[in-house]
Design an enzyme around this catalytic site. Structure first.
Site, PDB file in Angstrom:
ATOM      1  N   LYS A 219       0.837  -1.209   0.000  1.00 22.81           N
ATOM      2  CA  LYS A 219       0.000   0.000   0.000  1.00 22.81           C
ATOM      3  C   LYS A 219       0.871   1.259   0.000  1.00 22.81           C
ATOM      4  CE  LYS A 219      -2.146  -1.213   3.850  1.00 22.81           C
ATOM      5  NZ  LYS A 219      -1.452  -2.504   4.098  1.00 22.81           N
TER       6      LYS A 219
ATOM      7  N   ARG B 167      -9.765   0.901   8.491  1.00 19.03           N
ATOM      8  CA  ARG B 167      -9.327  -0.457   8.782  1.00 19.03           C
ATOM      9  C   ARG B 167     -10.384  -1.252   9.521  1.00 19.03           C
ATOM     10  NH1 ARG B 167      -3.494   0.419   8.650  1.00 19.03           N
ATOM     11  NH2 ARG B 167      -2.391  -1.470   9.199  1.00 19.03           N
TER      12      ARG B 167
ATOM     13  N   ARG C 162      11.742  -6.052   4.878  1.00 20.57           N
ATOM     14  CA  ARG C 162      11.568  -4.604   4.668  1.00 20.57           C
ATOM     15  C   ARG C 162      12.578  -3.815   5.487  1.00 20.57           C
ATOM     16  NH1 ARG C 162       5.895  -1.774   5.491  1.00 20.57           N
ATOM     17  NH2 ARG C 162       5.970  -2.883   7.467  1.00 20.57           N
TER      18      ARG C 162
ATOM     19  N   ARG D 230      11.468  -1.970  11.067  1.00 20.75           N
ATOM     20  CA  ARG D 230      10.387  -1.545  11.958  1.00 20.75           C
ATOM     21  C   ARG D 230      10.192  -2.550  13.071  1.00 20.75           C
ATOM     22  NH1 ARG D 230       5.292   0.295   8.264  1.00 20.75           N
ATOM     23  NH2 ARG D 230       4.201  -0.959   9.822  1.00 20.75           N
TER      24      ARG D 230
ATOM     25  N   ARG E 295      -0.443  -9.103  13.225  1.00 18.27           N
ATOM     26  CA  ARG E 295      -1.011  -8.080  12.330  1.00 18.27           C
ATOM     27  C   ARG E 295      -1.859  -8.735  11.242  1.00 18.27           C
ATOM     28  NH1 ARG E 295       4.269  -5.305  10.488  1.00 18.27           N
ATOM     29  NH2 ARG E 295       2.959  -4.093   9.091  1.00 18.27           N
TER      30      ARG E 295
HETATM   31  P1  AP5 Z   1       4.814  -1.621   1.829  1.00 18.89           P
HETATM   32  O1  AP5 Z   1       4.533  -0.753   0.646  1.00 18.89           O
HETATM   33  O2  AP5 Z   1       5.510  -1.032   2.990  1.00 18.89           O
HETATM   34  O3  AP5 Z   1       3.454  -2.360   2.280  1.00 18.89           O
HETATM   35  P2  AP5 Z   1       2.260  -1.814   3.154  1.00 18.89           P
HETATM   36  O4  AP5 Z   1       1.025  -2.504   2.671  1.00 18.89           O
HETATM   37  O5  AP5 Z   1       2.243  -0.322   3.181  1.00 18.89           O
HETATM   38  O6  AP5 Z   1       2.700  -2.421   4.548  1.00 18.89           O
HETATM   39  P3  AP5 Z   1       2.596  -1.855   6.023  1.00 18.89           P
HETATM   40  O7  AP5 Z   1       3.274  -2.892   6.882  1.00 18.89           O
HETATM   41  O8  AP5 Z   1       3.111  -0.453   6.147  1.00 18.89           O
HETATM   42  O9  AP5 Z   1       1.075  -1.873   6.238  1.00 18.89           O
HETATM   43  P4  AP5 Z   1       0.343  -1.998   7.518  1.00 18.89           P
HETATM   44  O10 AP5 Z   1      -1.016  -1.706   7.013  1.00 18.89           O
HETATM   45  O11 AP5 Z   1       0.486  -3.244   8.299  1.00 18.89           O
HETATM   46  O12 AP5 Z   1       1.074  -0.936   8.473  1.00 18.89           O
HETATM   47  P5  AP5 Z   1       0.751   0.560   8.833  1.00 18.89           P
HETATM   48  O13 AP5 Z   1       2.015   1.285   8.804  1.00 18.89           O
HETATM   49  O14 AP5 Z   1      -0.409   1.078   8.067  1.00 18.89           O
HETATM   50  O15 AP5 Z   1       5.634  -2.897   1.306  1.00 18.89           O
HETATM   51  C1  AP5 Z   1       6.101  -3.882   2.188  1.00 18.89           C
HETATM   52  C2  AP5 Z   1       7.468  -4.398   1.688  1.00 18.89           C
HETATM   53  O16 AP5 Z   1       7.309  -5.035   0.413  1.00 18.89           O
HETATM   54  C3  AP5 Z   1       8.504  -3.272   1.461  1.00 18.89           C
HETATM   55  O17 AP5 Z   1       9.765  -3.784   1.775  1.00 18.89           O
HETATM   56  C4  AP5 Z   1       8.410  -2.978  -0.058  1.00 18.89           C
HETATM   57  O18 AP5 Z   1       9.644  -2.507  -0.557  1.00 18.89           O
HETATM   58  C5  AP5 Z   1       8.038  -4.351  -0.618  1.00 18.89           C
HETATM   59  N1  AP5 Z   1       7.135  -4.273  -1.775  1.00 18.89           N
HETATM   60  C6  AP5 Z   1       6.101  -3.402  -1.952  1.00 18.89           C
HETATM   61  N2  AP5 Z   1       5.466  -3.665  -3.118  1.00 18.89           N
HETATM   62  C7  AP5 Z   1       6.108  -4.741  -3.669  1.00 18.89           C
HETATM   63  C8  AP5 Z   1       5.902  -5.502  -4.869  1.00 18.89           C
HETATM   64  N3  AP5 Z   1       4.902  -5.221  -5.724  1.00 18.89           N
HETATM   65  N4  AP5 Z   1       6.727  -6.538  -5.115  1.00 18.89           N
HETATM   66  C9  AP5 Z   1       7.740  -6.860  -4.245  1.00 18.89           C
HETATM   67  N5  AP5 Z   1       8.005  -6.180  -3.099  1.00 18.89           N
HETATM   68  C10 AP5 Z   1       7.172  -5.131  -2.807  1.00 18.89           C
HETATM   69  O19 AP5 Z   1       0.229   0.394  10.346  1.00 18.89           O
HETATM   70  C11 AP5 Z   1       1.105   0.038  11.399  1.00 18.89           C
HETATM   71  C12 AP5 Z   1       0.312  -0.066  12.701  1.00 18.89           C
HETATM   72  O20 AP5 Z   1      -0.291   1.203  13.007  1.00 18.89           O
HETATM   73  C13 AP5 Z   1      -0.864  -1.048  12.679  1.00 18.89           C
HETATM   74  O21 AP5 Z   1      -0.453  -2.378  12.985  1.00 18.89           O
HETATM   75  C14 AP5 Z   1      -1.782  -0.468  13.751  1.00 18.89           C
HETATM   76  O22 AP5 Z   1      -1.308  -0.777  15.047  1.00 18.89           O
HETATM   77  C15 AP5 Z   1      -1.598   1.020  13.549  1.00 18.89           C
HETATM   78  N6  AP5 Z   1      -2.595   1.600  12.598  1.00 18.89           N
HETATM   79  C16 AP5 Z   1      -2.307   2.181  11.392  1.00 18.89           C
HETATM   80  N7  AP5 Z   1      -3.444   2.590  10.807  1.00 18.89           N
HETATM   81  C17 AP5 Z   1      -4.449   2.261  11.664  1.00 18.89           C
HETATM   82  C18 AP5 Z   1      -5.866   2.408  11.587  1.00 18.89           C
HETATM   83  N8  AP5 Z   1      -6.469   2.977  10.532  1.00 18.89           N
HETATM   84  N9  AP5 Z   1      -6.599   1.939  12.619  1.00 18.89           N
HETATM   85  C19 AP5 Z   1      -6.018   1.369  13.704  1.00 18.89           C
HETATM   86  N10 AP5 Z   1      -4.682   1.193  13.832  1.00 18.89           N
HETATM   87  C20 AP5 Z   1      -3.918   1.637  12.807  1.00 18.89           C
END
Ligand code: AP5
Length: 208
Positions: free
Chosen positions: A14, A86, A120, A153, A164
């Site tokens: 994402k 979410r 990552r 991270r 997660r």
């Molecule tokens: P990346 O692009 O970082 O993936 P992502 O989907 O953004 O992953 P996140 O781990 O950031 O998502 P998340 O939703 O768990 O965490 P968030 O930060 O929102 O890609 C991942 C890896 O793959 C990277 O190394 C990248 O280089 C690689 N990659 C990407 N695309 C690729 C491809 N096509 N092919 C190969 N490799 C690829 O949330 C963190 C925490 O915050 C949550 O656990 C929760 O506690 C809290 N939180 C955040 N938002 C909320 C909410 N709305 N409500 C409640 N709690 C929340």
């Protein structure tokens, strides 16, 4: 296009997609994960409360998230929402401010989620995302863009990744059906290359 939502399991790409898409389409990128990590880094009241949940791989309570996001939403802004909503409660809260034009759903299986997140690395300075397997930096441990130090991270440890993913299936995956019923869902194959996923997204948004 005013409000685009990105859905998908942790690590489905994402954030990676959002950076390119927002630049190309002139949308403001709003990542609740990034906003929360900034609050944690500044040790604000919200950051201290959120950290307890984030460290365990659980969702931060809806009311905290909705308060944080509400002030950044308005009808005259075009936004790309990454990691929000979410839960169904968050989706309904969002609708009090704006209506969703498209929800892009990045489909990716659990094995690939674990593989990607374990590899990552993120830049401490500019937040750029790398992957030791698929998008490694030119110099080990250093950001190509700004030379900043790369780190893993805290929630990318195996036990937290598993939690997660479980939380995603339980609380967030129902949003796929929710937006399908509203007629705004577009499913993308998240297992393709970053370029391939980006092209699919442009096409889904009518910008191919
Ligand atoms: P990346 O692009 O970082 O993936 P992502 O989907 O953004 O992953 P996140 O781990 O950031 O998502 P998340 O939703 O768990 O965490 P968030 O930060 O929102 O890609 C991942 C890896 O793959 C990277 O190394 C990248 O280089 C690689 N990659 C990407 N695309 C690729 C491809 N096509 N092919 C190969 N490799 C690829 O949330 C963190 C925490 O915050 C949550 O656990 C929760 O506690 C809290 N939180 C955040 N938002 C909320 C909410 N709305 N409500 C409640 N709690 C929340």
């Amino acid at each position: 296009m005013k409000t685009v939502v990105l859905l998908g399991p942790p690590g489905s790409g994402k954030g990676t997609l959002a950076l390119r898409l927002a630049g190309r389409l002139g949308l403001e990128h709003l990542s609740t994960g990034d906003l929360l990590r900034d609050e944690v880094a500044r040790a604000t009241v919200l950051g201290r409360r959120a950290k307890e949940y984030m460290d365990r791989g659980e969702l931060v309570p809806d009311e905290l998230i909705l308060d944080m996001v509400a002030e950044r939403l308005s009808d005259d802004r075009s936004v790309l929402l990454d990691g929000f909503p979410r839960t169904l409660a968050q989706a309904k809260g969002l609708e009090e401010h704006v209506s969703v034009d498209k929800a892009l759903y990045l489909e990716l299986g659990q094995d690939e989620v674990v593989r990607r997140l374990s590899a990552r690395r993120v830049c401490k300075e500019c937040g750029a995302n790398y992957n030791l397997l698929t998008q490694p930096p030119a110099e080990e441990g250093r950001c190509d863009r700004c030379g900043g130090e790369l780190y893993q991270r805290g929630d990318d440890k195996p036990e937290v990744i598993a939690k997660r993913y479980e939380v995603y299936v339980r609380d967030s995956s129902p949003l796929v059906e929710y937006y399908r019923e509203q007629g705004v869902l577009e499913s993308l194959d998240g297992s393709g290359s970053p370029d391939g996923v980006y092209q699919q997204a442009l096409s889904a948004l009518g910008h191919a």
